[in-house]
Motif scaffolding. Structure first.
Motif, PDB file in Angstrom:
ATOM      1  N   GLY A 160       6.838   4.404  13.064  1.00 48.51           N
ATOM      2  CA  GLY A 160       6.061   3.271  13.572  1.00 48.51           C
ATOM      3  C   GLY A 160       4.787   3.731  14.261  1.00 48.51           C
ATOM      4  N   GLY A 161       4.871   4.856  14.971  1.00 49.88           N
ATOM      5  CA  GLY A 161       3.680   5.411  15.618  1.00 49.88           C
ATOM      6  C   GLY A 161       2.636   5.831  14.602  1.00 49.88           C
ATOM      7  N   GLN A 162       3.105   6.405  13.500  1.00 49.57           N
ATOM      8  CA  GLN A 162       2.171   6.817  12.448  1.00 49.57           C
ATOM      9  C   GLN A 162       1.512   5.597  11.793  1.00 49.57           C
ATOM     10  OE1 GLN A 162       0.659   9.364  11.476  1.00 49.57           O
ATOM     11  NE2 GLN A 162       0.260   9.288   9.274  1.00 49.57           N
ATOM     12  N   VAL A 163       2.285   4.543  11.571  1.00 52.61           N
ATOM     13  CA  VAL A 163       1.705   3.313  11.004  1.00 52.61           C
ATOM     14  C   VAL A 163       0.621   2.768  11.929  1.00 52.61           C
ATOM     15  CG1 VAL A 163       2.186   0.882  10.449  1.00 52.61           C
ATOM     16  CG2 VAL A 163       3.727   2.680   9.615  1.00 52.61           C
ATOM     17  N   ASP A 164       0.915   2.707  13.234  1.00 52.14           N
ATOM     18  CA  ASP A 164      -0.081   2.183  14.185  1.00 52.14           C
ATOM     19  C   ASP A 164      -1.272   3.129  14.328  1.00 52.14           C
ATOM     20  OD1 ASP A 164       1.283  -0.124  14.608  1.00 52.14           O
ATOM     21  OD2 ASP A 164       2.111   0.424  16.559  1.00 52.14           O
ATOM     22  N   ASP A 165      -1.036   4.428  14.182  1.00 52.21           N
ATOM     23  CA  ASP A 165      -2.138   5.395  14.250  1.00 52.21           C
ATOM     24  C   ASP A 165      -3.076   5.203  13.056  1.00 52.21           C
ATOM     25  OD1 ASP A 165      -3.672   7.466  15.184  1.00 52.21           O
ATOM     26  OD2 ASP A 165      -2.303   9.057  14.587  1.00 52.21           O
ATOM     27  N   LEU A 166      -2.487   5.055  11.840  1.00 52.66           N
ATOM     28  CA  LEU A 166      -3.305   4.856  10.635  1.00 52.66           C
ATOM     29  C   LEU A 166      -4.117   3.562  10.731  1.00 52.66           C
ATOM     30  CD1 LEU A 166      -0.762   5.863   7.809  1.00 52.66           C
ATOM     31  CD2 LEU A 166      -2.858   7.097   8.394  1.00 52.66           C
ATOM     32  N   ALA A 167      -3.535   2.542  11.368  1.00 48.46           N
ATOM     33  CA  ALA A 167      -4.198   1.228  11.427  1.00 48.46           C
ATOM     34  C   ALA A 167      -5.051   1.079  12.679  1.00 48.46           C
ATOM     35  CB  ALA A 167      -3.132   0.120  11.400  1.00 48.46           C
ATOM     36  N   PHE A 168      -5.162   2.146  13.478  1.00 48.41           N
ATOM     37  CA  PHE A 168      -5.819   2.031  14.789  1.00 48.41           C
ATOM     38  C   PHE A 168      -7.303   1.701  14.653  1.00 48.41           C
ATOM     39  CE2 PHE A 168      -7.555   3.332  18.865  1.00 48.41           C
ATOM     40  CZ  PHE A 168      -6.611   2.828  19.735  1.00 48.41           C
ATOM     41  N   GLY A 170       0.828  -1.208   0.000  1.00 48.59           N
ATOM     42  CA  GLY A 170       0.000   0.000   0.000  1.00 48.59           C
ATOM     43  C   GLY A 170       0.857   1.250   0.000  1.00 48.59           C
ATOM     44  N   GLU A 171       0.239   2.330  -0.441  1.00 53.75           N
ATOM     45  CA  GLU A 171       0.972   3.566  -0.670  1.00 53.75           C
ATOM     46  C   GLU A 171       1.448   4.205   0.637  1.00 53.75           C
ATOM     47  OE1 GLU A 171      -1.309   5.641  -3.656  1.00 53.75           O
ATOM     48  OE2 GLU A 171      -0.013   7.397  -3.373  1.00 53.75           O
ATOM     49  N   ALA A 172       0.584   4.241   1.643  1.00 50.13           N
ATOM     50  CA  ALA A 172       0.967   4.898   2.902  1.00 50.13           C
ATOM     51  C   ALA A 172       2.172   4.202   3.518  1.00 50.13           C
ATOM     52  CB  ALA A 172      -0.210   4.894   3.884  1.00 50.13           C
ATOM     53  N   VAL A 173       2.121   2.883   3.558  1.00 49.22           N
ATOM     54  CA  VAL A 173       3.238   2.146   4.152  1.00 49.22           C
ATOM     55  C   VAL A 173       4.507   2.316   3.309  1.00 49.22           C
ATOM     56  CG1 VAL A 173       4.082  -0.182   4.712  1.00 49.22           C
ATOM     57  CG2 VAL A 173       1.801   0.532   5.436  1.00 49.22           C
ATOM     58  N   ALA A 198      17.675  10.340  14.833  1.00 43.98           N
ATOM     59  CA  ALA A 198      17.337   9.314  13.842  1.00 43.98           C
ATOM     60  C   ALA A 198      16.506   8.207  14.482  1.00 43.98           C
ATOM     61  CB  ALA A 198      18.614   8.739  13.216  1.00 43.98           C
ATOM     62  N   ALA A 199      16.849   7.835  15.702  1.00 47.40           N
ATOM     63  CA  ALA A 199      16.055   6.818  16.403  1.00 47.40           C
ATOM     64  C   ALA A 199      14.637   7.344  16.631  1.00 47.40           C
ATOM     65  CB  ALA A 199      16.719   6.445  17.721  1.00 47.40           C
ATOM     66  N   ALA A 200      14.521   8.610  17.016  1.00 47.59           N
ATOM     67  CA  ALA A 200      13.199   9.200  17.275  1.00 47.59           C
ATOM     68  C   ALA A 200      12.377   9.332  16.000  1.00 47.59           C
ATOM     69  CB  ALA A 200      13.361  10.571  17.929  1.00 47.59           C
ATOM     70  N   ALA A 201      13.056   9.447  14.855  1.00 49.22           N
ATOM     71  CA  ALA A 201      12.366   9.609  13.577  1.00 49.22           C
ATOM     72  C   ALA A 201      12.081   8.273  12.899  1.00 49.22           C
ATOM     73  CB  ALA A 201      13.205  10.485  12.644  1.00 49.22           C
ATOM     74  N   GLY A 202      12.598   7.189  13.442  1.00 52.16           N
ATOM     75  CA  GLY A 202      12.612   5.915  12.741  1.00 52.16           C
ATOM     76  C   GLY A 202      11.401   5.021  12.965  1.00 52.16           C
ATOM     77  N   SER A 203      11.551   3.775  12.542  1.00 54.09           N
ATOM     78  CA  SER A 203      10.419   2.831  12.551  1.00 54.09           C
ATOM     79  C   SER A 203      10.015   2.433  13.964  1.00 54.09           C
ATOM     80  CB  SER A 203      10.775   1.576  11.744  1.00 54.09           C
ATOM     81  OG  SER A 203      11.748   0.805  12.425  1.00 54.09           O
ATOM     82  N   ARG A 204      10.922   2.589  14.923  1.00 54.63           N
ATOM     83  CA  ARG A 204      10.584   2.248  16.317  1.00 54.63           C
ATOM     84  C   ARG A 204       9.997   3.432  17.066  1.00 54.63           C
ATOM     85  NH1 ARG A 204      15.943  -1.416  16.373  1.00 54.63           N
ATOM     86  NH2 ARG A 204      14.896  -3.428  16.260  1.00 54.63           N
ATOM     87  N   ALA A 205       9.888   4.583  16.400  1.00 58.23           N
ATOM     88  CA  ALA A 205       9.307   5.759  17.068  1.00 58.23           C
ATOM     89  C   ALA A 205       8.344   6.448  16.098  1.00 58.23           C
ATOM     90  CB  ALA A 205      10.402   6.679  17.583  1.00 58.23           C
ATOM     91  N   ALA A 218       3.503   8.082  22.540  1.00 54.09           N
ATOM     92  CA  ALA A 218       4.922   8.169  22.921  1.00 54.09           C
ATOM     93  C   ALA A 218       5.807   8.150  21.683  1.00 54.09           C
ATOM     94  CB  ALA A 218       5.297   7.013  23.844  1.00 54.09           C
ATOM     95  N   ARG A 219       5.424   7.303  20.707  1.00 54.01           N
ATOM     96  CA  ARG A 219       6.256   7.190  19.511  1.00 54.01           C
ATOM     97  C   ARG A 219       6.009   8.348  18.551  1.00 54.01           C
ATOM     98  NH1 ARG A 219       4.704   1.756  17.302  1.00 54.01           N
ATOM     99  NH2 ARG A 219       2.952   1.924  18.745  1.00 54.01           N
ATOM    100  N   LYS A 220       4.726   8.715  18.383  1.00 55.45           N
ATOM    101  CA  LYS A 220       4.395   9.724  17.370  1.00 55.45           C
ATOM    102  C   LYS A 220       4.666  11.147  17.865  1.00 55.45           C
ATOM    103  CE  LYS A 220       0.877  10.958  14.083  1.00 55.45           C
ATOM    104  NZ  LYS A 220      -0.452  10.821  13.513  1.00 55.45           N
ATOM    105  N   SER A 221       4.497  11.409  19.147  1.00 53.72           N
ATOM    106  CA  SER A 221       4.711  12.769  19.670  1.00 53.72           C
ATOM    107  C   SER A 221       5.826  12.820  20.703  1.00 53.72           C
ATOM    108  CB  SER A 221       3.444  13.295  20.346  1.00 53.72           C
ATOM    109  OG  SER A 221       2.385  13.357  19.443  1.00 53.72           O
ATOM    110  N   GLY A 222       5.867  11.831  21.578  1.00 54.80           N
ATOM    111  CA  GLY A 222       6.799  11.885  22.702  1.00 54.80           C
ATOM    112  C   GLY A 222       8.255  11.828  22.277  1.00 54.80           C
ATOM    113  N   ALA A 223       8.568  10.971  21.320  1.00 58.77           N
ATOM    114  CA  ALA A 223       9.974  10.727  20.979  1.00 58.77           C
ATOM    115  C   ALA A 223      10.664  11.997  20.479  1.00 58.77           C
ATOM    116  CB  ALA A 223      10.076   9.620  19.933  1.00 58.77           C
ATOM    117  N   LEU A 224       9.981  12.781  19.648  1.00 57.91           N
ATOM    118  CA  LEU A 224      10.606  13.999  19.115  1.00 57.91           C
ATOM    119  C   LEU A 224      10.757  15.070  20.195  1.00 57.91           C
ATOM    120  CD1 LEU A 224       9.420  15.004  15.532  1.00 57.91           C
ATOM    121  CD2 LEU A 224      11.612  14.073  16.257  1.00 57.91           C
TER     122      LEU A 224
END
Lengths: 277, 277
Positions: B152-160, A106-109, B142-149, B175-181
């Motif tokens: 990844g938070g945005q992916v889980d938010d979209l799929a929530f 998918g595009e978003a991912v 980079a860790a805060a911007a990456g797939s573990r923060a 924590a991942r989408k807002s807290g990490a940065l």
């Protein structure tokens, strides 16, 4: 020398390192981590890591000294391919005989997997030692990935007018879209291997010439039919091939004072520019 | 203390630095550079730069010591907003009363402008001195911007799943989408100001709690109607507000041994969590 054999000995180290820095596909969010891996494994030629590791040997260090640069550049390359393939860009459904990331996930991912790969590239380079060299390579890689290089080249490539025969502009797109990352592979690998500023700059210029020539050869092999921004389309196949050879000569001349340790680097350059596929 | 007045004195320095690191809109490719600037100017609250500069003062340095972290985090934040607004993600046409980047410049340029802003963030931080601190902050950002923060938070938010009432999962997305940065704003600002590892870790934990509480307050102000992933939706407005206060208290307790130099940092945290809009 047999550069294929040389690379066959060193490639597994790069594959292991890429596998080690990428989160496992089983780690949540699984779709994200699977998407990040989809483009990285199996890889393409791994030309950029090869250049990084050959540069380390060219300046007298073991190839492994360049690993963080090798992996960092490859991750930036991978992210850029995912984004280039998106429907809003080149809209490609297949790459290397497999579905592209947006088709599979998918595009978003796909957008997000590219974003995370870019972050991971910088995280990997930042962990290199000594920190002074790591910061320098992060800076150079970020410049190569930024609006004045990779991304700006892609914007100009997307907007390229097929009737444009301005060879300097075509080479500028190639330099930014292909040359900059290959240049930072070489200079970044050398930097992590302890090379001084003057030598790093010289190797950067070498990589830039090789990168442009590599891209011209890409157009020669495609016979310039696919891409609007192509030297073949502008000046014909013969002229483009001659220009690639000219750039290769200029690049190799920059390595003249380096000894036999630079032979893999020279051979990689010849391979990149003269390959038949 | 009057944190608004404190920030009014320091904000112009951040604005000038953002303007200095971003290529001019007149520099080619103009559409790309205009798109990069479109989201950055005029900015929002500039909360992340404020946290970075307050953290520098909290550890006894001038606010300007944190500038590269302040600008780097703000650029990552800006890129993430451009990509979050894309049609394949939240599909937003407006942000801060203006057209989003893909509406104003097209989808391809929006993806690429975000990509270039992310690269520019790391380039900016990598130029900080000393290089040891720069490399550490690049790694943390980079860790805060990456797939573990962030990603990844945005992916889980979209799929929530809006029926999901798992408060630990909701807080993990925050924590991942807002807290990490926000955490890396604080710890990165302190790191560039010379703070030691233990203090940086403590300030990171402070920022993470504040960031989660900030996001909960966002949901409280929205009354949880817009976002599926919202503590208000899961446990109600009152419970969510109480949880934000609890996180704020825990965060402030981490700063107890810091003197009056930490007052702007404390006040920013209170503002972020108790703001009315």
């Amino acid at each position: 020398m047999d550069v294929q054999a040389w690379w066959a000995e060193r490639l597994p180290r790069v594959e292991r390192e890429l596998d080690a820095v990428l989160p496992a596909a089983a780690e949540p969010p699984q779709t994200l981590h699977a998407a990040m891996r989809h483009l990285v494994f199996p890889g393409g030629k791994r030309l950029r890591p090869a250049f990084a590791m050959a540069a380390a040997e060219a300046v007298g260090a073991p190839a492994r000294a360049a690993l963080p640069a090798a992996v960092g550049v490859e991750l930036v390359h991978a992210y850029s391919l995912i984004h280039d393939d998106l429907p809003c860009m080149d809209d490609d459904d297949e790459r290397r005989g497999r579905p592209t990331v947006h088709v599979a996930f998918g595009e978003a991912v796909a957008v997000l997997a590219g974003d995370a790969l870019q972050a991971l590239a910088f995280q990997t380079v930042a962990a290199a030692r000594p920190a002074e060299s790591a910061a320098r390579v992060v800076h150079a890689l970020a410049a190569a990935a930024g609006s004045r290089a990779l991304v700006g080249g892609q914007v100009d490539d997307l907007a390229f007018d097929p009737e444009n025969r301005d060879t300097a502009h075509i080479e500028s797109v190639h330099a930014r879209k292909s040359g900059a990352l290959i240049a930072v592979s070489v200079s970044g690998g050398a930097r992590l291997a302890g090379a001084d500023d003057a030598l790093c700059e010289r190797l950067h210029a070498f990589g830039l010439d090789v990168g442009v020539a590599f891209q011209i050869q890409d157009d020669v092999l495609d016979e310039g039919e696919d891409d609007a921004c192509s030297l073949v389309r502008a000046i014909g196949r013969e002229g483009a091939a001659a220009r690639a050879e000219e750039l290769l000569s200029r690049a190799l001349a920059r390595l003249e004072d380096l000894g036999s340790g630079a032979e893999p680097l020279r051979e990689l350059a010849r391979y990149a520019v003269r390959r038949e596929k």
